[in-house]
Design a protein around this motif. Structure first.
Motif, PDB file in Angstrom:
ATOM      1  N   MET A 186       0.884  -1.084  -0.052  1.00  0.00           N
ATOM      2  CA  MET A 186      -0.114   0.053  -0.067  1.00  0.00           C
ATOM      3  C   MET A 186       0.814   1.306  -0.202  1.00  0.00           C
ATOM      4  SD  MET A 186      -2.961   1.067  -0.099  1.00  0.00           S
ATOM      5  CE  MET A 186      -4.206  -0.391   0.336  1.00  0.00           C
ATOM      6  N   SER A 187       2.087   1.045   0.323  1.00  0.00           N
ATOM      7  CA  SER A 187       2.927   2.123   0.525  1.00  0.00           C
ATOM      8  C   SER A 187       3.277   2.877  -0.700  1.00  0.00           C
ATOM      9  CB  SER A 187       4.114   2.100   1.153  1.00  0.00           C
ATOM     10  OG  SER A 187       4.952   0.955   0.503  1.00  0.00           O
ATOM     11  N   GLY A 188       3.208   2.064  -1.918  1.00  0.00           N
ATOM     12  CA  GLY A 188       3.429   2.673  -3.096  1.00  0.00           C
ATOM     13  C   GLY A 188       2.243   3.448  -3.688  1.00  0.00           C
ATOM     14  N   SER A 189       1.043   3.578  -3.060  1.00  0.00           N
ATOM     15  CA  SER A 189      -0.209   3.629  -3.693  1.00  0.00           C
ATOM     16  C   SER A 189      -0.830   5.006  -3.081  1.00  0.00           C
ATOM     17  CB  SER A 189      -1.430   2.535  -3.636  1.00  0.00           C
ATOM     18  OG  SER A 189      -2.517   2.778  -4.364  1.00  0.00           O
ATOM     19  N   HIS A 190      -1.171   5.695  -3.869  1.00  0.00           N
ATOM     20  CA  HIS A 190      -1.593   7.243  -3.492  1.00  0.00           C
ATOM     21  C   HIS A 190      -2.736   7.640  -4.398  1.00  0.00           C
ATOM     22  CE1 HIS A 190       2.269   7.216  -1.611  1.00  0.00           C
ATOM     23  NE2 HIS A 190       2.757   6.905  -2.716  1.00  0.00           N
ATOM     24  N   LYS A 191      -3.831   6.857  -4.372  1.00  0.00           N
ATOM     25  CA  LYS A 191      -5.016   7.091  -5.199  1.00  0.00           C
ATOM     26  C   LYS A 191      -6.215   7.483  -4.108  1.00  0.00           C
ATOM     27  CE  LYS A 191      -3.376   3.716  -8.310  1.00  0.00           C
ATOM     28  NZ  LYS A 191      -3.644   2.621  -9.283  1.00  0.00           N
ATOM     29  N   VAL A 192      -6.775   8.630  -4.642  1.00  0.00           N
ATOM     30  CA  VAL A 192      -8.000   9.401  -3.773  1.00  0.00           C
ATOM     31  C   VAL A 192      -9.014   9.235  -4.719  1.00  0.00           C
ATOM     32  CG1 VAL A 192      -8.734  11.326  -2.450  1.00  0.00           C
ATOM     33  CG2 VAL A 192      -6.459  10.888  -2.631  1.00  0.00           C
ATOM     34  N   GLY A 193     -10.238   8.796  -4.252  1.00  0.00           N
ATOM     35  CA  GLY A 193     -11.562   8.864  -4.960  1.00  0.00           C
ATOM     36  C   GLY A 193     -12.232   9.972  -4.135  1.00  0.00           C
ATOM     37  N   PHE A 194     -12.934  10.732  -5.211  1.00  0.00           N
ATOM     38  CA  PHE A 194     -13.563  12.212  -4.561  1.00  0.00           C
ATOM     39  C   PHE A 194     -15.032  12.272  -5.099  1.00  0.00           C
ATOM     40  CE2 PHE A 194     -14.324  16.298  -3.282  1.00  0.00           C
ATOM     41  CZ  PHE A 194     -13.100  16.681  -2.658  1.00  0.00           C
ATOM     42  N   ILE A 195     -15.921  12.358  -4.358  1.00  0.00           N
ATOM     43  CA  ILE A 195     -17.447  12.557  -4.654  1.00  0.00           C
ATOM     44  C   ILE A 195     -17.909  13.934  -4.003  1.00  0.00           C
ATOM     45  CG2 ILE A 195     -19.714  11.838  -4.366  1.00  0.00           C
ATOM     46  CD1 ILE A 195     -18.534   9.110  -3.360  1.00  0.00           C
ATOM     47  N   SER A 196     -18.119  14.817  -5.112  1.00  0.00           N
ATOM     48  CA  SER A 196     -18.570  16.243  -4.723  1.00  0.00           C
ATOM     49  C   SER A 196     -20.352  16.398  -5.082  1.00  0.00           C
ATOM     50  CB  SER A 196     -17.847  17.211  -5.536  1.00  0.00           C
ATOM     51  OG  SER A 196     -18.228  18.611  -5.260  1.00  0.00           O
ATOM     52  N   LEU A 197     -20.873  16.684  -3.900  1.00  0.00           N
ATOM     53  CA  LEU A 197     -22.239  16.838  -3.811  1.00  0.00           C
ATOM     54  C   LEU A 197     -22.639  18.284  -3.559  1.00  0.00           C
ATOM     55  CD1 LEU A 197     -23.230  13.827  -1.466  1.00  0.00           C
ATOM     56  CD2 LEU A 197     -23.373  13.916  -3.910  1.00  0.00           C
ATOM     57  N   GLY A 198     -23.915  18.783  -4.006  1.00  0.00           N
ATOM     58  CA  GLY A 198     -24.269  19.962  -3.601  1.00  0.00           C
ATOM     59  C   GLY A 198     -24.104  20.997  -4.848  1.00  0.00           C
ATOM     60  N   CYS A 199     -23.911  22.501  -4.473  1.00  0.00           N
ATOM     61  CA  CYS A 199     -23.838  23.688  -5.297  1.00  0.00           C
ATOM     62  C   CYS A 199     -22.769  23.971  -5.907  1.00  0.00           C
ATOM     63  CB  CYS A 199     -24.534  24.710  -4.210  1.00  0.00           C
ATOM     64  SG  CYS A 199     -23.164  25.269  -3.087  1.00  0.00           S
ATOM     65  N   PRO A 200     -22.609  24.837  -6.919  1.00  0.00           N
ATOM     66  CA  PRO A 200     -21.327  25.348  -7.400  1.00  0.00           C
ATOM     67  C   PRO A 200     -20.280  25.994  -6.376  1.00  0.00           C
ATOM     68  CG  PRO A 200     -23.074  26.304  -8.861  1.00  0.00           C
ATOM     69  CD  PRO A 200     -23.723  25.532  -7.596  1.00  0.00           C
ATOM     70  N   LYS A 201     -20.683  26.304  -5.473  1.00  0.00           N
ATOM     71  CA  LYS A 201     -19.572  26.680  -4.330  1.00  0.00           C
ATOM     72  C   LYS A 201     -18.993  25.723  -3.611  1.00  0.00           C
ATOM     73  CE  LYS A 201     -23.217  29.255  -2.547  1.00  0.00           C
ATOM     74  NZ  LYS A 201     -24.082  29.267  -3.737  1.00  0.00           N
ATOM     75  N   ALA A 202     -19.671  24.437  -3.358  1.00  0.00           N
ATOM     76  CA  ALA A 202     -19.083  23.369  -2.993  1.00  0.00           C
ATOM     77  C   ALA A 202     -18.310  22.657  -4.007  1.00  0.00           C
ATOM     78  CB  ALA A 202     -20.129  22.195  -2.601  1.00  0.00           C
ATOM     79  N   LEU A 203     -18.660  22.655  -5.297  1.00  0.00           N
ATOM     80  CA  LEU A 203     -17.723  22.436  -6.428  1.00  0.00           C
ATOM     81  C   LEU A 203     -16.300  23.079  -6.568  1.00  0.00           C
ATOM     82  CD1 LEU A 203     -18.173  20.385  -8.756  1.00  0.00           C
ATOM     83  CD2 LEU A 203     -18.442  22.422 -10.274  1.00  0.00           C
ATOM     84  N   VAL A 204     -16.198  24.368  -6.161  1.00  0.00           N
ATOM     85  CA  VAL A 204     -15.257  25.095  -6.095  1.00  0.00           C
ATOM     86  C   VAL A 204     -14.235  24.580  -4.919  1.00  0.00           C
ATOM     87  CG1 VAL A 204     -14.152  27.259  -5.837  1.00  0.00           C
ATOM     88  CG2 VAL A 204     -16.176  27.105  -7.237  1.00  0.00           C
ATOM     89  N   ASP A 205     -14.919  24.320  -3.801  1.00  0.00           N
ATOM     90  CA  ASP A 205     -14.055  23.708  -2.689  1.00  0.00           C
ATOM     91  C   ASP A 205     -13.296  22.477  -3.198  1.00  0.00           C
ATOM     92  OD1 ASP A 205     -15.091  26.012  -1.155  1.00  0.00           O
ATOM     93  OD2 ASP A 205     -16.585  24.719  -0.079  1.00  0.00           O
ATOM     94  N   SER A 206     -14.210  21.518  -3.919  1.00  0.00           N
ATOM     95  CA  SER A 206     -13.674  20.218  -4.325  1.00  0.00           C
ATOM     96  C   SER A 206     -12.599  20.474  -5.047  1.00  0.00           C
ATOM     97  CB  SER A 206     -14.802  19.475  -5.139  1.00  0.00           C
ATOM     98  OG  SER A 206     -15.800  19.091  -3.933  1.00  0.00           O
ATOM     99  N   GLU A 207     -12.621  21.441  -6.182  1.00  0.00           N
ATOM    100  CA  GLU A 207     -11.363  21.907  -7.137  1.00  0.00           C
ATOM    101  C   GLU A 207     -10.174  22.134  -6.318  1.00  0.00           C
ATOM    102  OE1 GLU A 207     -14.183  23.294 -10.922  1.00  0.00           O
ATOM    103  OE2 GLU A 207     -13.481  24.624  -9.483  1.00  0.00           O
ATOM    104  N   ARG A 208     -10.494  23.137  -5.268  1.00  0.00           N
ATOM    105  CA  ARG A 208      -9.224  23.438  -4.557  1.00  0.00           C
ATOM    106  C   ARG A 208      -8.451  22.141  -3.893  1.00  0.00           C
ATOM    107  NH1 ARG A 208     -10.822  29.389  -1.738  1.00  0.00           N
ATOM    108  NH2 ARG A 208     -11.092  30.505  -3.864  1.00  0.00           N
ATOM    109  N   ILE A 209      -9.332  21.358  -3.155  1.00  0.00           N
ATOM    110  CA  ILE A 209      -8.837  20.176  -2.376  1.00  0.00           C
ATOM    111  C   ILE A 209      -7.873  19.390  -3.542  1.00  0.00           C
ATOM    112  CG2 ILE A 209      -9.158  18.173  -1.046  1.00  0.00           C
ATOM    113  CD1 ILE A 209     -11.834  19.819   0.003  1.00  0.00           C
ATOM    114  N   LEU A 210      -8.844  18.890  -4.656  1.00  0.00           N
ATOM    115  CA  LEU A 210      -8.084  18.246  -5.624  1.00  0.00           C
ATOM    116  C   LEU A 210      -6.771  18.630  -6.161  1.00  0.00           C
ATOM    117  CD1 LEU A 210     -11.534  16.825  -7.431  1.00  0.00           C
ATOM    118  CD2 LEU A 210      -9.853  15.599  -6.028  1.00  0.00           C
TER     119      LEU A 210
END
Length: 441
Positions: free
Chosen positions: A1-25
């Motif tokens: 697992m130490s060589g794996s760095h994979k994140v799944g991401f689910i973004s719900l809600g409004c465009p303001k939350a979408l921008v939050d998701s973009e920043r984290i990603l």
């Protein structure tokens, strides 16, 4: 697992939350994580939740449950995370919970459970200068502030996202310029209250491209208009200074489009809702705006069946619709939201009455919207291309925001691409959409 760095991401809600998701990603990609589309490929899953109404909370809890079942390692962030117990009481096995716009905490929690790759080379694994975007390349959301100073009785956003916090104007404009340079053709300006931008920082002047820019709505819009792309305003409360924006639209510097959440037309209901600017003379102002800028498109949202709404209140709302002739309208039946002050009001409206009023509202507005679209038949409009195929082209006019408004369907044309802004001749319309053909220049 130490060589794996994979994140799944689910973004719900409004465009303001979408921008939050973009920043984290964007931050995770900068640090060398891979973002993957399936539960089975992910080492950890982040769920960005929505908590605006109870049905959104139910969707968030269901999504968290699915992520736990399919993957097992789940972090939760977003609006619903502001009330962590509402998540952990149902799903005690989540690895962490954070509230909205908690970018750093989310990234730190990912580090804890899936450490970043030690050998990541940011000069090899490049992130585009505009960051990771979850919208198509040709349009992007530009969030100018967080939170809200209003205390509308049906809304719990301030309890989740806090009071208004405006971003420095130079920071906003630098982001807008990066997006424009990366090929974005349309910026959608969003916040909880776009009209209030800068009030918390006392409209502090910033500097962009060597010029002073005042951190208020007018100063921001004047600067954004210099980018030479479409700039569309959302969530605009009808304060008096909105009148200063209309000339920019009339001059072609901003998209002639205003998204103004009026919510109702009856003064007693507006007062019960604790709506700001409830006493503004909305109809006269709409007429004045349209006189200055005849091509202006007005979008709004309304709530029917609010506690205490009488038949007379509702009929006043229908009369307002007839007189205002709004182009695009959304309507919601009032539903209690846990923690909202409106729950304590008397005279809640029965569900069957809400449904009946909603149907009458929608019939009235559908006729108005259809009539207003029909008036565009025979005209020439600038449109932005969203989809292209050999069979047809799907575009939007300046009167159509992505995801929420109508579309312009055009006959196939070989010499266009997604993101192009072209001239179209409108030949037909229906209740929601326009039809036409591209004009060869």
């Amino acid at each position: 697992m130490s060589g794996s760095h994979k994140v799944g991401f689910i973004s719900l809600g409004c465009p303001k939350a979408l921008v939050d998701s973009e920043r984290i990603l964007t931050q995770l990609r900068i640090e060398g994580y891979d973002v993957v589309p399936t539960y089975e490929d992910a080492d950890i899953v982040v769920v960005n939740t929505c908590g605006f109404i109870d049905s959104a909370k139910e969707e968030s809890l269901s999504t968290i449950g699915e992520a736990l079942q399919e993957n097992g390692k789940v972090l939760v962030t977003g609006c619903m995370g502001a009330q962590a117990d509402s998540i952990t009481d149902v799903h005690p096995n989540v690895l962490g919970v954070t509230g909205p716009h908690a970018y750093e905490q989310v990234v730190e929690q990912v580090h804890t459970h899936v450490p970043p790759p030690a050998s990541h080379d940011p000069f090899v694994d490049l992130v585009p200068p505009q960051g990771i975007k979850l919208t198509p390349r040709h349009y992007a959301y530009l969030k100018i502030s967080e939170g809200c100073n209003h205390r509308c009785s049906f809304c719990i956003i301030p309890s989740m996202r806090g009071d208004l916090v405006s971003r420095p104007v130079a920071e906003v404009l630098d982001e807008a310029e990066r997006l424009a340079n990366a090929g974005v053709k349309e910026l959608l300006v969003i916040s909880q209250d776009t009209s209030a931008y800068g009030v918390d920082i006392k409209y502090q002047t910033g500097f962009w491209q060597g010029q002073p820019v005042k951190a208020n709505m007018t100063g921001l819009c004047e600067a954004l208009s210099q980018l030479g792309i479409w700039v569309r305003l959302h969530y605009v409360y009808p304060y008096p200074h909105v009148d200063q924006i209309i000339p920019l639209m009339a001059e072609g510097k901003l998209v002639p489009y205003l998204d103004i959440p009026f919510q109702h037309a009856s003064l007693p209901i507006l007062k019960a809702m604790k709506r700001p600017a409830a006493t503004e003379k909305s109809l006269q102002r709409i007429q004045h705006w349209r006189h200055q800028c005849p091509e202006l498109t007005l979008r709004s949202t309304f709530i029917v069946g609010f506690p205490g709404e009488t038949e007379a209140d509702f009929n006043e709302l229908l009369t307002f619709l007839e007189e205002a002739q709004l182009d695009r309208v959304g309507c919601f039946q009032y539903s209690p939201v846990t923690g909202a002050k409106a729950n304590e009001l008397d005279n809640h409206v029965p569900d069957e009455v809400k449904q009946e009023r909603w149907e009458r509202f929608m019939q009235t507005q559908q006729r108005i919207s259809s009539d207003r679209l029909e008036q565009k038949v025979g005209s020439q409009l600038a449109v932005i291309v969203d989809e292209w195929s050999d069979e047809r082209i799907v575009a939007r006019s300046e009167g159509d925001a992505p995801e929420i408004d109508g579309l312009v369907y055009l006959s196939a044309h070989s010499d266009v691409a997604v993101g192009n802004i072209v001239q179209a001749r409108i030949t037909d319309s229906d209740e929601y959409d326009l039809y036409g053909e591209i004009i060869d220049e």
